[in-house]
Design an enzyme around this catalytic site. Structure first.
Site, PDB file in Angstrom:
ATOM      1  N   PRO A  72      83.248  26.802  41.204  1.00 33.70           N
ATOM      2  CA  PRO A  72      83.303  25.754  42.243  1.00 33.70           C
ATOM      3  C   PRO A  72      84.361  24.718  41.884  1.00 33.70           C
ATOM      4  CG  PRO A  72      81.040  26.125  41.488  1.00 33.70           C
ATOM      5  CD  PRO A  72      81.940  26.819  40.518  1.00 33.70           C
ATOM      6  N   GLU A 122      89.112   8.116  44.010  1.00 36.46           N
ATOM      7  CA  GLU A 122      90.093   8.463  45.047  1.00 36.46           C
ATOM      8  C   GLU A 122      90.148   9.963  45.302  1.00 36.46           C
ATOM      9  OE1 GLU A 122      94.014   6.163  44.438  1.00 36.46           O
ATOM     10  OE2 GLU A 122      92.970   6.205  42.517  1.00 36.46           O
ATOM     11  N   THR A 134      78.242  16.709  37.580  1.00 38.93           N
ATOM     12  CA  THR A 134      78.540  16.149  36.250  1.00 38.93           C
ATOM     13  C   THR A 134      77.675  14.946  35.897  1.00 38.93           C
ATOM     14  OG1 THR A 134      80.258  14.761  37.230  1.00 38.93           O
ATOM     15  CG2 THR A 134      80.964  16.860  36.270  1.00 38.93           C
ATOM     16  N   TYR A 171      83.944   2.968  26.474  1.00 33.64           N
ATOM     17  CA  TYR A 171      85.020   3.843  26.929  1.00 33.64           C
ATOM     18  C   TYR A 171      86.232   3.584  26.039  1.00 33.64           C
ATOM     19  CZ  TYR A 171      87.182   6.370  30.870  1.00 33.64           C
ATOM     20  OH  TYR A 171      87.772   7.308  31.684  1.00 33.64           O
TER      21      TYR A 171
END
Lengths: 659, 659
Positions: B237, B309, B319, B579
């Site tokens: 996919p 976007e 996910t 992050y």
């Protein structure tokens, strides 16, 4: 940093007397002291003390403090930490709900009246002057015709246990506490559905556990599961025993030895992490003990299902439980950071304590809702919160249910729900009034004025009006702001604030109402509750249609006296939880349980037809299995079976729930 | 009831020009009108209109309105509804991030300077006067030594497709759109890890999909999965193609035909339910299209991952994605009401739209995070919210990272997070400054005054200070209250409010920063990002230790010029998401990708050692599989395998992710 405030007890503890809630936690607090979390770091082997790796890194972090609670033994001081004794029969009814000393009783003076015994609840040792009349009017009970049975003694005869000798020998060797006593086995043979309690009152279960074991910790559970696998013995995990889905019933056809694995001795708080506001807790702790211990440290988990006095943490996880204060604290899936469960394939756990993870499908969700079919939940890391500074009740009267639902929906839309907001329909509103204790002169006058204002001046019809009860928690400022917002929305929807006392009574009744069914039985009434969740736009149709369906079903069966009522107990972005109570006078019916089950079955069909779900929080157990294929698709059911097959290929956890 | 306000565009749309965001939604709004939800009721067969069952029930509920968006074809007006064309190469770079017309470029006048092309982003067509110097200083780039390559043309030669003829014939018969074109196949052969983009720039993947198919709807996906099962064809996919986990790479050793199942044509909003604030949406819709369509109706889903976007709804679910505004809207698991996915065993779905259900383990959690290994997500019911009336940015400067983290933790403790709150470390703070466009005279003066206040008067050290960016959403009153609360906490932690402009720039950079890597490649720099989640008490140690570890790793390898920085991007009750960005100058290294992967691997080990998780939201894919056994226990991994084995016994979904 923490805004916690000690020195106040939670909503429920306010309802409980000190006898019940106060004794344990002082020792607990005194005996605890700050110890570095090495124990925890070792336990979660992969988590290293980041400041001790000797690579020149100098960012220290303060080890979280932890204070283990005692557990395991019933001896000495430690027993005070647990509300419920190992021999549950010492404190709890054997054939009904709750504490032995707490029950509704009927008396006659000039006329019949009902009272509530004991001093555990706020209505304890009180006469309820209006209730007998309500029972007469609503359920057609003629007290003169009834001779309520004396509480029967515990049975002396129990089904002969099936014993697997190798298992028994190994158990003796290991020294894990166990019992073959019939009473111990009977107490773990059932939950609290109508059918189960009726069976207890009228006869005996065809199959009860053959043995009860009380493991002390995760490691002993591992040993037991391993032994059960090797010796082909069935395990049924037992937490608080409050199931209302038939989940604890032993399958009649099971020919293997059935062992009830009672988690009640695994009830320690292993650590509380002040930095991350989490606590590692053994699964067998019951709600009131958990909160008492946490309160002593200035925290709350905030999980308060209606069964909270008796139900266990492991049970909450196994059934995907919901608490009445979920608006602040979340439902159990929101509260759980980590779950540890022993299956025949080994221990399921996620090692990381990270607050949110993307690492494939979340295996913790395989365990949440598994209802004892996959293994035994042994430990849970839960989020905790500082105790709120202020806790305040409130209530709102609405002219009708529609406007009440509109208000609930608007509150949810603005996401300004207080800790709890519940809407009772007119029937439940009147029922609540019937349970009011005597009011003194001033009370009478004030009630009279209030009633006059609501009915005469505002023109509310007592036969349509309904009430919402509210619980606010937070700082004084936050609570005041919440109150203003809620009451503004209520006013916009035609509601009138109706005072704190009514709100507080509403929540207190949540715990007491469960005792009514035992009284009802004595007078030929059966009663039960069931719940659903449903999108907002269908809440009203569902409530109306289900009540209508039950009415039709009763009429068709010639049942003249029945009572059906609902309340909206939880609100979400996309819908709400609706909770029904249903009772009927079964005089003249030979098999009231069967009749009840037929009617509830049809009510459930109606719920599904109206877009409601099979269950919001009670779970499936055995009584709702038949609707699983209307809940999830066939391949989804297959996946649940595949997970069962993988974890438990020999069906050791053969309670027969879910599938 | 709804407090929605139209006439404003979201945070991201403000960053995008009208070319990008404005064209489609007008037609869309005009063509829609209120239609009773019969279509929906039929679609969800079990949900009946409760007011039409003829049993005398008279509680009506107003049918929710729905307005289907068009999709499926690229022709005519409908194409305007989709940002991305079927032939992605027309709009998107083939060997880098994002739009072809948007990129960083280096120019020389007196000195070198960097600019950004195109008019899609706020820094479009702007010169960035400070950036070239930052690159020189930080990454040791000598622009004089470099001759950046011209953008190479798309390759002409592609691996020969393996074709299963029976599958191809059946596909032709069914008339499902497909392509054997090499460009189409290449565009779906990868995501956006460093290694994948490096491969595109330097060579070719050993294996790419043999065919691309574009099913139009759930039913066509069912047909494709069925065909693939029968003909032993592999399906991968493909949603938005933004994966950074290697999830889209074709396993080299796969000898069967590999079909990329591109969901991009399944991009309709099937209905929007105004009563329940939910929307049924096909999985292939990309973030910006979803929001544009919802905005036109006064709603937002509020899910804004940095890839928003280009990434798709189905990809978010697959996910377990996280959005920057999760504090209001939740992460994807909080937003999803229902998921529908086609597996080789059939369609997985939960029928009820009830807002919360207890019916065994939640099978929707089997699909969330499954990363394309079990089947194709086709439709999702998402929560939507009325558009906020006010949206405002903010920023806070802290003297050092420690105080910034303390502030974040306190905000989380009080649960007063605005829509977004992010903390950048000092390196990222300086990096953001390097990306500032030219400032006019007034700007210069005002910046100068601000800088003087912060550094001279308040004594902040420019080499330790860091910045938090804020996004507030709500009513004017709510936003003002949030601002006050946040800035009060910030002040208590030594922070100084630093204005809206800095905040807004910070969020804009989130989208632009992804374009920098392509520029970096041109000058011998490799760069990548990775993330984790971690308990609060370990946030600082983890940030410090990971940066220290990367520094050591670089030093050991003789890497002189590198850049490592982190930010705290999400906050939770029990911890935060951190992050990292890492870049280095690879001059002199023969295999920079391998070196990068070694260093990131060691950084990941450090993360785990510091109590961080394997991933907060990027997922596992192929690049993080090796740490799965440090994330969940062996029996838990076994359960994931059992679910895979059940749904996909022939391994049709053979992308090799997760396990």
């Amino acid at each position: 940093m923490a805004s916690s405030a000690r020195g106040r007890l939670s909503v429920i503890q306010r309802h409980l007397t000190s006898h019940n809630a106060g004794s344990g936690h002082q020792e607990d607090t005194k005996s605890s002291n700050g110890i570095a979390d090495n124990g925890r770091a070792q336990e979660e082997g992969h988590v290293r003390e980041a400041n001790t790796d000797g690579k020149g890194r100098n960012v220290a972090f303060v080890a979280a403090s932890w204070r283990p609670t005692s557990g395991g033994d019933d001896d000495g001081e430690e027993a005070a930490l647990k509300t419920l004794p190992k021999r549950r029969q010492e404190l709890l009814k054997w054939n009904g709900w709750g504490y032995r000393d707490s029950k509704f009783t009927v008396h006659k003076e000039k006329d019949y009246y009902v009272a509530f015994t004991g001093n555990r609840y706020k209505i304890g040792n009180m006469v309820l002057p209006h209730f007998a009349q309500w029972v007469k009017d609503t359920l057609g009970v003629n007290f003169d015709d009834c001779t309520p049975p004396q509480e029967p003694p515990l049975p002396h005869q129990f089904p002969e246990p099936i014993l697997q000798q190798d298992f028994m020998s190994e158990l003796e060797t290991l020294g894990i506490a166990h019992s073959l006593d019939g009473e111990d086995r009977l107490f773990r043979a059932h939950g609290h559905t109508l059918a189960e309690i009726f069976t207890l009152r009228e006869g005996m279960f065809p199959r009860i556990p053959d043995l009860v074991v009380w493991p002390n910790n995760h490691s002993e559970v591992e040993k037991l599961v391993n032994m059960a696998s090797r010796h082909c013995v069935v395990l049924i995990p037992f937490g608080g025993g409050t199931s209302v889905s038939g989940a604890l019933l032993c399958p009649e056809e099971e020919s293997r030895m059935i062992v009830s694995l009672d988690t009640s001795q695994m009830c320690r708080i292993l650590w509380v992490d002040d930095k991350n506001l989490t606590a590692r807790i053994e699964s067998g702790i019951i709600g009131q003990d958990l909160e008492r211990h946490l309160h002593a440290r200035g925290y709350t988990a905030g999980h308060e299902p209606d069964s909270y006095e008796f139900s266990s943490l492991g049970g909450w996880v196994a059934t995907r439980a919901s608490g009445m204060k979920k608006n602040i604290y979340g439902n159990i899936e929101d509260l759980v950071v980590q779950v540890k469960a022993v299956t025949p394939k080994g221990t399921v756990e996620r090692y990381t304590a990270g607050p949110r993870v993307s690492a494939g499908p979340d295996v913790q969700h395989f365990i949440m809702g598994s209802e004892g079919t996959l293994g035994v939940i042994t430990e849970v890391t839960l989020k905790v919160r500082p105790l709120p500074v202020v806790q305040r009740y409130g209530s709102i009267v609405f002219p009708d249910f529609t406007r009440g639902v509109n208000c609930m929906r608007e509150v949810a839309l603005h996401r300004c729900q207080p800790a709890s907001i519940r809407l009772m329909d007119n029937e439940q509103f009147k029922f609540g009034h019937a349970l009011k204790p005597p009011t003194g002169f001033i009370g009478l006058v004030s009630e009279g004025i209030k009633k006059m204002y609501i009915t005469r001046i505002r023109g509310f019809d007592v036969h349509t009006m309904c009430v919402a009860t509210l619980l606010f928690e937070g700082s004084e400022y936050e609570v005041a702001a919440q109150e203003k917002r809620i009451y503004d929305i209520a006013l916009n929807n035609g509601g009138i604030p109706a005072g704190e006392a009514n709100g507080q009574r509403g929540y207190m009744l949540t715990f007491v109402i469960a005792y009514i069914r035992d009284l009802a039985f004595d007078y030929g009434i059966v009663a039960e509750s069931f719940e659903t969740s449903v999108p907002w736009d269908r809440v009203q149709a569902l409530c109306h249609n289900v009540k209508h369906r039950i009415t039709s079903e009763c009429t068709e069966r010639g049942i003249k006296h029945f009572f059906v009522t609902c309340r909206v107990t939880q609100t979400y972005d996309a819908g709400a939880c609706v909770y029904f109570y249903f009772a009927f006078n079964y005089r003249g019916l030979s098999d009231p349980v069967h009749v009840y089950e037929e009617i509830e079955g049809n009510a459930r069909n109606e719920i599904l037809a109206c877009g409601g779900s099979i269950s919001h929080h009670h779970g499936i157990g055995k009584v709702r299995r038949q609707w699983m294929n209307q809940t999830i698709s066939e391949p989804s059911l297959g996946a649940l079976k595949a997970v069962k097959e993988y974890f438990d290929p020999d069906n050791i956890f053969a309670n027969g729930n879910l599938l």
